[in-house]
Design an enzyme around this catalytic site. Structure first.
Site, PDB file in Angstrom:
ATOM      1  N   GLY A 115      39.437 -11.380  24.230  1.00 11.83           N
ATOM      2  CA  GLY A 115      39.326 -11.285  25.680  1.00 11.83           C
ATOM      3  C   GLY A 115      39.125  -9.860  26.136  1.00 11.83           C
TER       4      GLY A 115
ATOM      5  N   PRO B 111      39.716  -6.161  27.968  1.00 10.51           N
ATOM      6  CA  PRO B 111      40.908  -5.298  27.936  1.00 10.51           C
ATOM      7  C   PRO B 111      41.839  -5.579  29.108  1.00 10.51           C
ATOM      8  CG  PRO B 111      38.896  -4.011  27.616  1.00 10.51           C
ATOM      9  CD  PRO B 111      38.465  -5.381  28.011  1.00 10.51           C
ATOM     10  N   GLY B 112      43.134  -5.525  28.845  1.00  8.79           N
ATOM     11  CA  GLY B 112      44.135  -5.657  29.901  1.00  8.79           C
ATOM     12  C   GLY B 112      44.493  -7.066  30.296  1.00  8.79           C
ATOM     13  N   THR B 113      43.996  -8.072  29.559  1.00  8.23           N
ATOM     14  CA  THR B 113      44.255  -9.460  29.958  1.00  8.23           C
ATOM     15  C   THR B 113      45.554 -10.016  29.373  1.00  8.23           C
ATOM     16  OG1 THR B 113      42.753 -10.116  28.170  1.00  8.23           O
ATOM     17  CG2 THR B 113      41.866 -10.088  30.407  1.00  8.23           C
TER      18      THR B 113
ATOM     19  N   GLU C  36      26.537   2.734  55.287  1.00  4.68           N
ATOM     20  CA  GLU C  36      27.594   1.725  55.122  1.00  4.68           C
ATOM     21  C   GLU C  36      27.444   0.603  56.147  1.00  4.68           C
ATOM     22  OE1 GLU C  36      29.334   1.727  52.545  1.00  4.68           O
ATOM     23  OE2 GLU C  36      28.868   3.742  51.866  1.00  4.68           O
TER      24      GLU C  36
ATOM     25  N   HIS D  17      24.942  -1.888  54.787  1.00  2.00           N
ATOM     26  CA  HIS D  17      25.560  -2.835  53.839  1.00  2.00           C
ATOM     27  C   HIS D  17      26.279  -3.953  54.595  1.00  2.00           C
ATOM     28  CE1 HIS D  17      24.687  -0.805  50.136  1.00  2.00           C
ATOM     29  NE2 HIS D  17      25.340   0.296  50.463  1.00  2.00           N
TER      30      HIS D  17
ATOM     31  N   ASP E 210      24.158   1.836  44.189  1.00  2.00           N
ATOM     32  CA  ASP E 210      23.550   0.571  44.610  1.00  2.00           C
ATOM     33  C   ASP E 210      22.340   0.234  43.748  1.00  2.00           C
ATOM     34  OD1 ASP E 210      25.392   0.566  46.689  1.00  2.00           O
ATOM     35  OD2 ASP E 210      24.042   1.665  48.021  1.00  2.00           O
TER      36      ASP E 210
END
Length: 647
Positions: free
Chosen positions: A232, A234-236, A456, A459, A530
């Protein structure tokens, strides 16, 4: 009484071989001191003073030692004179021979003898060669003693003596570095501390059950699985699951990393693998946990010229043999964890070695709520804190990310002098982790600030107008991290993604640059992140997911990860040109679409940008005032379990 005797025994000093070394050195130094003490206490005089004493008949004899130092012995009558009272030698150790009263250093021996003859006192003169046997012996063997002492010290350190851990020194270099957790070692982590990961937890719980009650499964003729591979991102929580197994299993648990097998010496890795399984078999039933197994489990090379590592491959071969080779390996289960399962050797992945591959995925919204409950236990949180809200605000976060959010929110609350952690602290922590630290003192010109505001706002406007774009949470033009502004969205958690959804997301991402073009008729470098995002999405649409009509239902994605190490592409030059053109066409189409949307709503874009310039941070409510309610309602997301309950 028994305890008192035990304490007395424990308090007795333990014998150490260093005592012997100290005694021997003290003896040699003592001999050196005593043998050289014959004239150490004699008073120093000059040559002219000696000749005056000799003329006065005060000198009984003068003995020249080694043609350099003259020891002067006075007569008994002279010692009683007032001038010589202080010349009588004072010693702590009584001597059988008379000690010299004076001493002085002569120059040339021949001149000294001639001067004695000139005053008629040559009869008191004698020459003596004094060899300090013990001193010379000590000086000759002292270097060897030091070398032997240093060698013994180093060997004791290397063999795991003072300060050395088992397996960490040169004589134990082939020993396993695994840490053993058994009934004498308390591991506090249990399955209650592992939130979410329901499927993975069931799998590893069954492994624990295998070892506790093997008859339950073997009575029907089944065999206990030999290994389970946790895979899985990382960090799961892969390592956390292993810790929970160690806390729940109540059997010997050997834990180590894949890199613990790696050493600069040839054959060490294979030796450590053998020693690890030997220890595990001796304590069976037992569990071996190898974290980051890709350090030794990487696929083997096909020839020596490909840059393969023979020592790592030898270690892997030994691991393959131990897991499922000619010898028996009963009641030893191997659990491994990695986030690079694509590069592991196929022989390692086959059934019989790792019978089960347990995929530990990023948590969904329900599992995130459970993880928040675990990590919020030690925090002094506000009573009205809504966990459902927090779990919905953190899509795509792993368990480690959520733990970081909880810790960061507590630090923010403490920094602001609060007595408890509230909702705003968590939102600030999420912003801090995603966007970086606010830089309110960053120098930015009014024209740049205006450009960022319209970027912004572009967006926000495009995403508000598109059906499949992620709904906006907030927009800011306060610099964070490396960005001058940022927009936060709450993406829908989808299991499958359709082309129109990807295209809407790309169009929203290009809304910033499109706004600059519409308002200023100029573009800037501010759209770098972006452009990077939409280019990756377009390339994935064309080359990975087969969503392009011109390329067709083809994918050039290699799940094994071998293509990325090759020098050739899996398609021709003509196809490469077609792929590049298709990617460019997709991006340019969405850019023109964003420009068209913003031109149609230019007045609202301008109004939103002005609000943003004034407040610096705006939220969903501000957009609703300008644009009205968003027209698109999202489909309700329900889990499979909830669907079963409804049915």
């Amino acid at each position: 009484m028994a305890n008192d005797k035990k304490n007395i025994k424990e308090n007795k000093p333990k014998f150490s071989p260093y005592w012997i070394y100290g005694i021997l050195i003290a003896v040699f130094l003592g001999f050196q001191l005593f043998s050289s003490s014959e004239f150490e206490n004699a008073k120093n005089i000059t040559t002219s003073e000696f000749f005056e004493y000799a003329k006065d008949n005060d000198v009984e004899k003068v003995v020249v030692i080694n043609r350099r130092i003259a020891n002067v012995y006075l007569t008994n009558e002279a010692e009683n004179k007032e001038i010589h009272k202080k010349s009588i030698p004072q010693t702590f150790i009584p001597s059988a021979t008379k000690l010299p009263n004076y001493k002085f250093e002569i120059g040339d021996l021949q001149n000294f003898e001639n001067d004695l003859k000139a005053i008629g006192k040559y009869d008191i003169y004698s020459l003596k060669t004094d060899d300090n046997v013990w001193g010379n012996l000590l000086m000759s063997i002292l270097p060897f003693i030091l070398l032997i002492g240093v060698w013994i010290f180093i060997m004791r350190r290397m063999s795991g003596g003072a300060g050395g851990g088992a397996g960490g020194q040169i004589f134990n270099i082939g020993k396993s570095k695994a840490k053993l957790f058994d009934q004498n070692t308390e591991v506090k982590t249990t399955f209650k501390d592992v939130a979410g990961l329901e499927g993975a937890k069931e799998e590893v719980q069954e492994i624990v059950d295998f070892l506790k009650f093997p008859e339950k499964y073997t009575s029907l003729g089944g065999k206990i699985p030999k290994g389970a591979l946790l895979v899985g991102p990382p960090g799961t929580g892969k390592t956390l699951l292993a810790k929970a197994v160690a806390g729940e299993a109540k059997v010997p648990f050997f834990s180590l990393s894949g890199s613990d097998f790696v050493e600069m010496f040839v054959g060490v890795g294979a030796s450590r693998v053998r020693d690890l399984f030997k220890q595990a078999k001796e304590k069976s039933p037992s569990i071996i946990f190898i974290d980051e197994i890709d350090a030794i489990g990487r696929a083997r090379g096909k020839n020596a010229m490909s840059g393969s590592n023979d020592e790592r491959e030898n270690t892997l071969n030994q691991l393959l043999t131990e897991m499922d080779g000619f010898g028996s390996n009963t009641n030893v289960i191997v659990i491994a964890a990695t986030n690079r399962a694509d590069i592991l050797d196929k022989a390692l992945m086959r059934a019989g070695r790792f019978d089960r591959q347990i995929f530990v995925d990023l948590p969904d919204v329900r599992e995130r709520k459970e993880i928040f409950e675990v990590h919020l236990r030690p925090l002094k949180k506000a009573k009205d804190l809504d966990l459902d809200f927090l779990s919905k605000q953190t899509p795509g976060f792993s368990g480690a990310d959520i733990a970081n959010v909880c810790n960061e929110s507590a630090l923010i609350a403490a920094r602001n002098g609060k007595k408890e952690v509230d909702k705003q602290d968590f939102l600030d922590a999420v912003d801090r982790i995603i966007g970086g630290l606010e830089k309110k003192n960053k120098i930015i010109t009014p024209s740049e600030k205006k450009a960022v505001a319209y970027h912004e706002a572009g967006h926000a406007t495009v995403s508000w107008m598109l059906e499949h774009a992620a709904p906006l949470v907030k927009v800011t033009i306060v610099p964070r991290g490396r960005s001058l502004g940022a927009a936060w969205y709450l993406p829908e958690e989808r299991l499958i993604v359709r082309p129109e959804q990807m295209l809407d997301e790309m169009c929203a991402a290009l809304g910033g640059r499109a706004a600059e073009k519409v308002i200023f008729n100029k573009i800037s470098t501010g759209a770098l992140s972006d452009l990077e995002k939409v280019t990756k999405q377009a390339r994935a649409m064309v080359t990975v997911y087969g969503l392009s009509d011109k390329i067709g239902n083809l994918t050039y994605y290699d799940s094994s990860g071998q293509n990325e190490y090759g020098f050739t592409k899996p398609y021709s030059e003509q196809t490469a040109e077609l792929i590049d053109k298709e990617i460019s066409d997709i991006i340019e189409t969405q850019y023109k679409r964003a420009i068209k949307l913003l031109e149609d709503h230019k007045d609202k874009l301008t109004e939103l940008a002005e609000v943003l310039l004034e407040k610096e941070v705006i939220f969903k409510d501000n957009l609703e005032k300008i644009f009205g309610k968003r027209a698109f309602e999202k489909e309700e997301q329900i889990t499979r379990k909830e669907q079963e309950i409804k049915d």
